[in-house]
Write an enzyme that holds these catalytic residues in place. Structure first.
Site, PDB file in Angstrom:
ATOM      1  N   ASP A   1       0.825  -1.209   0.000  1.00  0.00           N
ATOM      2  CA  ASP A   1       0.000   0.000   0.000  1.00  0.00           C
ATOM      3  C   ASP A   1       0.857   1.255   0.000  1.00  0.00           C
ATOM      4  O   ASP A   1       2.056   1.219   0.275  1.00  0.00           O
ATOM      5  CB  ASP A   1      -0.946   0.004   1.195  1.00  0.00           C
ATOM      6  CG  ASP A   1      -0.214  -0.062   2.532  1.00  0.00           C
ATOM      7  OD1 ASP A   1       0.809  -0.762   2.622  1.00  0.00           O
ATOM      8  OD2 ASP A   1      -0.666   0.593   3.495  1.00  0.00           O
TER       9      ASP A   1
ATOM     10  N   GLU B   1       0.057  -1.348   5.657  1.00  0.00           N
ATOM     11  CA  GLU B   1       1.129  -0.857   6.524  1.00  0.00           C
ATOM     12  C   GLU B   1       0.905   0.606   6.884  1.00  0.00           C
ATOM     13  O   GLU B   1       1.085   1.004   8.045  1.00  0.00           O
ATOM     14  CB  GLU B   1       2.479  -1.038   5.828  1.00  0.00           C
ATOM     15  CG  GLU B   1       3.696  -0.792   6.726  1.00  0.00           C
ATOM     16  CD  GLU B   1       4.206   0.639   6.691  1.00  0.00           C
ATOM     17  OE1 GLU B   1       5.138   0.959   7.445  1.00  0.00           O
ATOM     18  OE2 GLU B   1       3.653   1.468   5.929  1.00  0.00           O
TER      19      GLU B   1
END
Length: 489
Positions: free
Chosen positions: A79, A146
């Protein structure tokens, strides 16, 4: 889109980074990218699987004759932080990232670039397809969410990974290697505050603060940059002299990014509007002077609203909320005495919202000491208890304890000296690398973190130096080849 990336060197890495730029991947929306990577792995004949949370692992057998080498895990997160300038329409769930090269740096047009951690992911994929590279058993671990919560690492399956060493590819400084990081936690505050209708003699005004640089709430927290939430609350405090009441507020979009912009709607007596405007103009000059040399470009504006809201917080609730925000913990709390030059404890007022009396705050506290992070959370609780708000701690994750005697670190330092002619600086970072969480689940792993030079992460100013990517790529391949010639313990 982004065809020019494939003209950069090293070409295999940039080709994969192009795929990442063209595939929307904000936190919580990584599914399409996972599917593309799995299809690519199938075409390469590489085994892949996911754990229950959805974290993706790809495996590649060792080069012939190197089956007994220690297994190497290449780790990064899929991400990216989704930040765009307010005047730039960009849907991070649908639109690709548009990139361009500027004087040796790659950056995006008015959005985050996603070099954090797209370049680490791209490098791992390029390694997996490199048939000339001599290597031991390889695993690539790509985690989810994350940036929003560390969710992928926190929910990583135990007993799943097989390697003995882990190379985290999520650092942002050339010439440096990281062996420790801060832990952190989200502090969430919520309340339903009393409102009252606007009086006949009141007008509604829109207050905005824009133009700040923003940045990473860990790496940049000590640089003296402005925090839009902290500064706009200071302006609101000053406007209470004109009997201003707060109707709504929106500042920041991510708890791990220094907020660049904040906006508020105020109700105040019509005969005070002109004086309030003069005060805002004076505060703009005052704040610009304070931020000079650290964060240029701050702009304050106060404009009348054509369609005013029906209600605002009542006078008491407005004053109590602004006072609480004004004194809330923010910024660097303490520098480390054990690791000179590194922030030990900090807090970022990342997201603040108020709408129809519903108040929401999300701050991110980071610390090398869990006890210090817990103390800041308790201070938030004690403060916001006074206005009847509820405070909770979410998504807590541990720090990564440094091991200066790491064999993997010694190997990296030797390779860095051989390839670049200098010893890397060994650092502890005031940011939340996933290594601390992974170490808790896989305590046998020897780990280091390194990467190319990235600046402005978590903001539309994010950029990566192209030459540093070539250095990073050579170091990564060199570490894998060096480890291939060792025998597993």
């Amino acid at each position: 889109m982004n065809a020019h990336l494939e003209q950069l060197s090293p070409q295999p890495l940039w080709r994969h980074f192009r795929t990442l730029c063209n595939t929307p991947r904000p936190s919580g929306h990584e599914a399409r990218l996972v599917a593309l990577i799995e299809a690519w792995a199938d075409a390469q004949g590489l085994a892949h699987d996911r754990d229950a949370f959805g974290n993706l692992r790809i495996r590649k057998p060792a080069s012939p004759g190197h089956e007994q080498a220690p297994g190497v895990i290449l780790q990064g997160h899929l991400d990216m932080v989704a930040q765009a300038n307010a005047d730039h329409p960009h849907d991070f769930t649908r639109d690709p990232i548009e990139t361009h090269v500027n004087e040796g740096w790659l950056q995006a047009r008015q959005t985050t670039l996603g070099a954090d951690n797209g370049l680490g992911v791209a490098a791992a994929l390029a390694v997996l397809e490199d048939e000339a590279l001599v290597h031991g058993p390889l695993e690539a671990l790509f985690t989810l969410e994350e940036e929003s919560s560390m969710g992928g690492a926190l929910n990583l399956a135990e007993g799943w990974l097989e390697g003995q060493v882990l190379l985290n590819l999520d650092s942002e400084d050339r010439g440096e290697v990281f062996i420790g990081c801060a832990g952190g936690a989200d502090i969430v505050v919520e309340a339903q505050l009393p409102t009252a209708e606007l009086n006949e003699d009141e007008v509604a005004l829109r207050l905005s603060l824009t133009g700040l640089s923003g940045g990473h709430s860990g790496i940049d927290i000590h640089r003296g940059r402005g925090n839009a939430n902290r500064l706009l609350v200071r302006v609101l405090r000053a406007l209470e002299a004109f009997d201003a009441r707060l109707a709504d507020y929106h500042g920041g979009t991510l708890r791990n990014a220094l907020p660049r912009e904040a906006f508020a709607t105020l109700a105040l007596p019509a005969d005070e509007a002109e004086a309030a405007g003069e005060k805002v103009a004076a505060l703009q000059q005052e704040l610009r002077a304070e931020l000079a040399g650290a964060d240029e470009g701050l702009t304050l504006a106060l404009h009348p609203l054509v369609s005013p809201p029906a209600q605002a917080l009542n006078a008491h609730a407005s004053r109590m909320l602004v006072a609480a925000l004004h004194v809330a913990p923010y910024g660097v709390e303490r520098m480390s005495l054990d690791v000179p030059g590194v922030v030990e404890t900090s807090n970022n007022l990342g997201v603040v919202n108020l709408a129809e009396g519903r108040f929401h705050l999300c701050a991110l506290v980071r610390s090398l000491r869990d006890s210090a992070a817990a103390d800041i959370a308790d201070r938030f609780r004690g403060l916001f208890d006074l206005i009847g708000a509820r405070t909770r701690v979410e998504n807590a994750y541990p720090g990564w304890t440094p091991d200066p005697d790491s064999a993997l670190l010694a190997r990296f330092r030797q390779l860095h000296q051989q390839q670049l002619g200098s010893d890397p600086a060994v650092k502890v970072i005031h940011a939340g690398l996933e290594c601390g969480i992974l170490a808790g689940k896989y305590p046998h792993l020897d780990m280091i973190s390194f990467g190319p030079l990235i600046r402005g992460a978590h903001s539309p100013n994010e950029r990566v130096e192209l030459n540093s990517v070539e250095e990073f790529w050579k170091l990564l391949k060199g570490m894998i080849e060096s480890l291939a010639n060792e025998k597993a313990a």
